[in-house]
Design an enzyme around this catalytic site. Structure first.
Site, PDB file in Angstrom:
ATOM      1  N   SER A  13       0.836  -1.195   0.000  1.00 33.39           N
ATOM      2  CA  SER A  13       0.000   0.000   0.000  1.00 33.39           C
ATOM      3  C   SER A  13       0.871   1.244   0.000  1.00 33.39           C
ATOM      4  O   SER A  13       2.039   1.203   0.385  1.00 33.39           O
ATOM      5  CB  SER A  13      -0.892   0.004   1.237  1.00 33.39           C
ATOM      6  OG  SER A  13      -1.748  -1.114   1.201  1.00 33.39           O
ATOM      7  N   CYS A  14       0.263   2.350  -0.395  1.00 30.78           N
ATOM      8  CA  CYS A  14       0.933   3.645  -0.425  1.00 30.78           C
ATOM      9  C   CYS A  14       1.565   3.918   0.949  1.00 30.78           C
ATOM     10  O   CYS A  14       0.924   3.649   1.961  1.00 30.78           O
ATOM     11  CB  CYS A  14      -0.097   4.712  -0.766  1.00 30.78           C
ATOM     12  SG  CYS A  14       0.574   6.368  -0.894  1.00 30.78           S
ATOM     13  N   PRO A  15       2.769   4.382   1.005  1.00 32.00           N
ATOM     14  CA  PRO A  15       3.648   4.843  -0.070  1.00 32.00           C
ATOM     15  C   PRO A  15       4.684   3.805  -0.521  1.00 32.00           C
ATOM     16  O   PRO A  15       5.599   4.137  -1.254  1.00 32.00           O
ATOM     17  CB  PRO A  15       4.353   6.038   0.572  1.00 32.00           C
ATOM     18  CG  PRO A  15       4.574   5.573   1.990  1.00 32.00           C
ATOM     19  CD  PRO A  15       3.314   4.764   2.324  1.00 32.00           C
TER      20      PRO A  15
END
Length: 75
Positions: A13-15
């Site tokens: 998942s981000c980042p």
């Protein structure tokens, strides 16, 4: 498309996809192409922003079976 290195960012998942892309590009020579495979929908927007901010070129993007594929050329 031809590429020099592949990065598997599936499930991240981000980042993290961007962080790992940045690290992978650091180990590459100018003009080489990195293929990134991600599953996070946010990566689509993030990869373009990353390219704009760093000067690397986002050569192509694609979506296949819920995966996002990016080809980033190192500046």
């Amino acid at each position: 498309m031809n590429f020099d290195k592949e990065l598997n960012a599936r499930g991240l998942s981000c980042p993290l996809p961007i962080v790992k892309t940045k690290k992978a590009l650091a180990d590459m020579a100018t003009g080489q192409v990195l293929k990134v495979i991600a599953t996070d929908v946010g990566a689509v927007k993030d990869m373009q922003a990353f390219a704009d901010q760093t000067g690397h070129t986002l050569v192509a993007t694609a979506e296949e079976n819920g995966e996002f594929i990016f080809f980033m050329k190192k500046k």
